[in-house]
Motif scaffolding. Structure first.
Motif, short mmCIF file in Angstrom:
data_model
loop_
_atom_site.label_atom_id
_atom_site.label_comp_id
_atom_site.label_asym_id
_atom_site.label_seq_id
_atom_site.Cartn_x
_atom_site.Cartn_y
_atom_site.Cartn_z
N VAL A 15 0.84 -1.36 0.05
CA VAL A 15 0.07 -0.01 0.01
C VAL A 15 1.03 1.24 -0.11
O VAL A 15 1.91 1.17 0.61
CB VAL A 15 -1.01 -0.06 1.32
N THR A 16 0.55 2.23 -0.82
CA THR A 16 1.19 3.55 -0.89
C THR A 16 0.16 4.67 -0.38
O THR A 16 -0.80 4.59 -1.10
CB THR A 16 1.87 3.57 -2.29
N VAL A 17 0.99 5.38 0.24
CA VAL A 17 0.11 6.78 0.77
C VAL A 17 0.91 7.90 0.06
O VAL A 17 2.25 8.10 0.25
CB VAL A 17 0.15 6.79 2.28
N ARG A 18 0.11 8.90 -0.55
CA ARG A 18 0.59 10.25 -0.81
C ARG A 18 -0.05 11.13 -0.50
O ARG A 18 -1.38 11.31 -0.67
CB ARG A 18 0.62 9.91 -2.69
N LEU A 19 0.55 12.36 0.18
CA LEU A 19 -0.14 13.55 0.52
C LEU A 19 0.26 14.70 -0.29
O LEU A 19 1.17 14.94 -0.60
CB LEU A 19 0.37 13.85 2.10
N ASP A 20 -1.06 15.28 -0.79
CA ASP A 20 -0.66 16.59 -1.60
C ASP A 20 -1.62 17.59 -0.95
O ASP A 20 -2.81 17.62 -0.92
CB ASP A 20 -1.05 16.07 -2.99
N ASP A 21 -0.84 18.65 -0.27
CA ASP A 21 -1.61 19.41 0.57
C ASP A 21 -2.75 19.20 1.50
O ASP A 21 -2.52 18.41 2.48
CB ASP A 21 -2.36 20.70 -0.52
N HIS A 22 -3.90 18.84 1.14
CA HIS A 22 -5.08 18.50 1.90
C HIS A 22 -5.86 17.18 1.53
O HIS A 22 -6.75 16.88 1.81
CB HIS A 22 -6.00 19.50 2.34
N THR A 23 -4.90 16.63 0.43
CA THR A 23 -5.71 15.69 -0.19
C THR A 23 -4.91 14.51 0.18
O THR A 23 -3.47 14.39 -0.21
CB THR A 23 -5.66 15.72 -1.67
N ILE A 24 -5.42 13.12 0.34
CA ILE A 24 -4.59 12.10 0.60
C ILE A 24 -5.05 10.88 -0.52
O ILE A 24 -6.20 10.64 -0.77
CB ILE A 24 -4.70 11.24 2.14
N SER A 25 -4.16 10.40 -1.14
CA SER A 25 -4.09 9.18 -2.07
C SER A 25 -3.60 7.90 -1.53
O SER A 25 -2.50 7.81 -1.00
CB SER A 25 -3.61 9.54 -3.38
N VAL A 26 -4.40 6.76 -1.61
CA VAL A 26 -3.94 5.42 -1.13
C VAL A 26 -4.15 4.75 -2.18
O VAL A 26 -5.34 4.52 -3.00
CB VAL A 26 -4.95 5.12 -0.07
N LYS A 27 -3.39 3.76 -2.73
CA LYS A 27 -3.32 2.68 -3.70
C LYS A 27 -2.70 1.50 -3.18
O LYS A 27 -1.91 1.24 -2.40
CB LYS A 27 -2.06 3.37 -4.72
N GLY A 28 -3.48 0.58 -3.44
CA GLY A 28 -3.20 -0.66 -2.98
C GLY A 28 -3.66 -1.96 -3.85
O GLY A 28 -4.09 -1.50 -5.27
N GLY A 29 -3.71 -3.23 -3.70
CA GLY A 29 -4.30 -4.37 -4.33
C GLY A 29 -5.59 -4.40 -4.89
O GLY A 29 -5.89 -4.65 -5.96
N ARG A 30 -6.52 -3.64 -4.24
CA ARG A 30 -8.01 -3.48 -4.53
C ARG A 30 -8.44 -2.32 -5.07
O ARG A 30 -9.43 -2.22 -5.47
CB ARG A 30 -8.56 -3.73 -3.18
N GLY A 31 -7.31 -1.34 -5.34
CA GLY A 31 -7.84 -0.07 -6.20
C GLY A 31 -7.01 0.98 -5.65
O GLY A 31 -6.20 1.14 -4.81
N GLU A 32 -7.78 2.09 -5.77
CA GLU A 32 -7.09 3.27 -5.60
C GLU A 32 -8.06 4.42 -5.00
O GLU A 32 -9.07 4.58 -5.58
CB GLU A 32 -6.32 4.14 -6.63
N LEU A 33 -7.89 5.07 -3.73
CA LEU A 33 -8.77 5.95 -3.23
C LEU A 33 -8.09 7.22 -2.81
O LEU A 33 -7.14 7.21 -2.44
CB LEU A 33 -9.56 5.31 -1.96
N SER A 34 -9.04 8.32 -3.19
CA SER A 34 -8.23 9.77 -2.73
C SER A 34 -9.40 10.53 -2.07
O SER A 34 -10.64 10.45 -2.46
CB SER A 34 -7.62 10.22 -3.92
N ARG A 35 -9.25 11.20 -0.98
CA ARG A 35 -10.06 12.25 -0.33
C ARG A 35 -9.36 13.25 0.21
O ARG A 35 -8.30 13.43 0.56
CB ARG A 35 -10.60 11.17 0.78
N SER A 36 -10.29 14.43 0.12
CA SER A 36 -9.81 15.74 0.56
C SER A 36 -10.15 15.94 1.88
O SER A 36 -11.48 15.48 2.47
CB SER A 36 -10.33 16.87 -0.33
N LEU A 37 -9.27 15.96 2.89
CA LEU A 37 -9.56 16.37 4.41
C LEU A 37 -9.81 17.65 4.79
O LEU A 37 -9.07 18.53 3.76
CB LEU A 37 -8.49 15.45 4.80
#
Length: 186
Positions: A15-37
């Protein structure tokens, strides 16, 4: 400190986690999700874990602290393991089937109800009276489950309808006072 918010969220292998300002992107074996926090919450990735910090002890920041940590945890859990909910159809003649990308429900109406499954969600029908909803986003899985359940919600008199697995419906007594032959004797 929030009891939930102060706990670090461990990042599993793959699983990889990427932070851009207030957005988090998470990528793994079941897909990719991103959310603005929320912009006031501070996120940091340290030692294969995501840490959430709040700027002050105000009520709003304390509330957002636990929420933000839980949202990040659910995203990481979703892309690594995924989420699943099961539904049961209870009623004579109630059944479900898949036709292409749509779920077809026969639940006592004069016509079959077609539910178009959104992208990122998989719906399986292992038996005609069981539906399994799977996906990486906990929020999307819950929303799809609620929409399918809304087609025929369980009713308290006969206990028929679409319900979550293991759900118990509180039964109500029907009308009383009707006795056999009471009106025919007059």
């Amino acid at each position: 400190m929030s009891r939930i918010g102060k706990l670090p969220v461990k990042i599993p292998n793959g699983v990889t986690v990427r932070l851009d300002d207030h957005t988090i992107s998470v990528k793994g074996g079941r897909g990719e999700l991103s959310r603005s926090l929320h912009p006031e919450m501070k996120l940091a990735v340290k030692d294969d874990a995501v840490l959430v910090e709040r700027p002050s002890e105000s009520k709003q920041h304390r509330s957002l602290h636990g929420l933000t940590r839980t949202l990040v945890y659910n995203m990481i859990e979703g892309v690594s393991k995924g989420f699943e909910k099961q539904l049961e159809l209870v009623g004579v003649g109630y059944r479900a089937s898949r036709q292409g990308e749509a779920l077809v429900l026969n639940v006592g109406y004069s016509h079959p109800v077609r539910y178009q499954v959104p992208a990122g969600i998989t719906v399986e029908v292992p038996e005609p009276t069981k539906i399994i909803v799977r996906g990486a986003s906990k929020e999307a899985v819950g929303q799809v489950t609620a929409e399918i359940r809304k087609v025929r919600p369980p009713e308290p008199y006969k206990g028929k309808g679409i319900m979550n697995k293991g759900e118990r419906i509180r039964r109500k007594a029907g009308k009383t006072g009707k006795t056999a032959g009471a009106g025919a004797a007059r």
